[in-house]
Motif scaffolding. Structure first.
Motif, short mmCIF file in Angstrom:
data_model
loop_
_atom_site.label_atom_id
_atom_site.label_comp_id
_atom_site.label_asym_id
_atom_site.label_seq_id
_atom_site.Cartn_x
_atom_site.Cartn_y
_atom_site.Cartn_z
N ALA A 195 2.46 15.94 39.52
CA ALA A 195 3.17 15.51 38.31
C ALA A 195 3.77 14.12 38.49
N ALA A 196 4.38 13.87 39.65
CA ALA A 196 4.99 12.56 39.90
C ALA A 196 3.93 11.47 39.96
N PHE A 197 2.81 11.75 40.60
CA PHE A 197 1.77 10.73 40.72
C PHE A 197 1.18 10.39 39.35
N VAL A 198 0.90 11.40 38.54
CA VAL A 198 0.34 11.13 37.21
C VAL A 198 1.35 10.36 36.37
N GLN A 199 2.62 10.70 36.46
CA GLN A 199 3.65 9.98 35.71
C GLN A 199 3.75 8.53 36.18
N PHE A 200 3.72 8.33 37.50
CA PHE A 200 3.75 6.97 38.04
C PHE A 200 2.53 6.18 37.58
N GLY A 232 -5.55 7.01 26.46
CA GLY A 232 -4.90 7.81 25.42
C GLY A 232 -4.28 9.09 25.98
N ILE A 233 -4.64 10.21 25.40
CA ILE A 233 -4.07 11.51 25.78
C ILE A 233 -4.66 12.04 27.09
N PHE A 234 -5.74 11.44 27.55
CA PHE A 234 -6.43 11.96 28.73
C PHE A 234 -5.59 11.90 29.99
N LEU A 235 -4.81 10.86 30.15
CA LEU A 235 -4.02 10.71 31.37
C LEU A 235 -2.96 11.82 31.53
N PRO A 236 -2.12 12.08 30.53
CA PRO A 236 -1.18 13.20 30.69
C PRO A 236 -1.87 14.56 30.82
N LEU A 237 -3.06 14.70 30.25
CA LEU A 237 -3.80 15.96 30.36
C LEU A 237 -4.17 16.30 31.80
N ILE A 238 -4.30 15.28 32.63
CA ILE A 238 -4.70 15.50 34.02
C ILE A 238 -3.65 16.31 34.77
N THR A 239 -2.40 16.15 34.42
CA THR A 239 -1.33 16.88 35.11
C THR A 239 -1.55 18.39 35.03
N VAL A 240 -2.06 18.86 33.90
CA VAL A 240 -2.26 20.30 33.73
C VAL A 240 -3.69 20.75 34.01
N ASN A 241 -4.53 19.84 34.46
CA ASN A 241 -5.89 20.22 34.80
C ASN A 241 -5.86 20.96 36.14
N CYS A 242 -6.33 22.19 36.14
CA CYS A 242 -6.18 23.04 37.32
C CYS A 242 -7.00 22.57 38.51
#
Length: 194
Positions: free
Chosen positions: A80-85, A102-112
């Motif tokens: 979560a920290a890395f994706v936010q950074f 776009g929305i793809f970057l925050p989506l990665i945080t929840v990608n299992c």
């Protein structure tokens, strides 16, 4: 040679999407076009590889101190920290790239698959180099599966008249099933076992 086999097995015979059936939510949602699939795939490759590289020494430290039961919590925090950074870094220094994701970057945080790669290297006792190769190969394999799915979906929508009940996610699941059967055919290639 073992690292090459691990890399190829991660993409083909042990594809994280088509064999382990992980990362399906974003794979099906994003695979509506090849462009979206490539954008999401590049981001996933980068995030999965870097977070696995970060998580490996952290796990070794946890193991050395006898607190490896905290690994899952620590892995989630690191991801979560890395994706936010990464999101803040791209927004500030590369706004065009940030806007293209776009929305793809925050989506990665929840990608299992991001978390599962870290859990797999922990469970399989991979060393640092094996972890890096496995993370890169698994994310490339996931991207490959998503681009294949997007390509087939785009072609089907252009050349066929699908019944109403098969449009959208239904046809995506059927295509994924056929792709999974095809990828099972790669089983036995190489000597790396999982």
């Amino acid at each position: 040679m073992e690292l090459i086999e691990l890399f190829l097995a991660s993409i083909l015979s042990n594809n994280i999407a088509l064999i382990f059936i992980l990362g399906m939510c974003s794979l099906i949602a994003v695979s509506t076009s090849i462009k979206n699939s490539v954008n999401m795939g590049v981001a996933v490759i980068f995030v999965v590889t870097i977070t696995a590289i970060i998580n490996w020494p952290i796990y070794e430290l946890l193991k050395a101190t006898g607190t490896e039961q905290l690994a899952l919590l620590v892995f989630i925090i690191v991801i979560a920290a890395f994706v936010q950074f990464l999101e803040m870094f791209l927004a500030k220094y590369f706004p065009k790239i940030y806007e293209s994701f776009g929305i793809f970057l925050p989506l990665i945080t929840v990608n299992c698959i991001v978390l599962s790669v870290s859990l797999f290297f922990q469970q399989r006792n991979y060393d640092f180099l094996q972890t890096t190769v496995f993370a890169f190969g698994s994310s490339v394999g996931w991207t490959f599966a998503m681009i294949l799915l997007a390509g087939v979906r785009q072609k089907m929508y252009r050349v066929s008249n699908l019944p109403k009940g098969l449009r959208g996610r239904a046809i995506a699941f059927l295509i994924l099933g056929i792709l999974a059967l095809a990828f099972i055919g790669f089983t036995g290639i190489g000597r790396v076992s999982f």
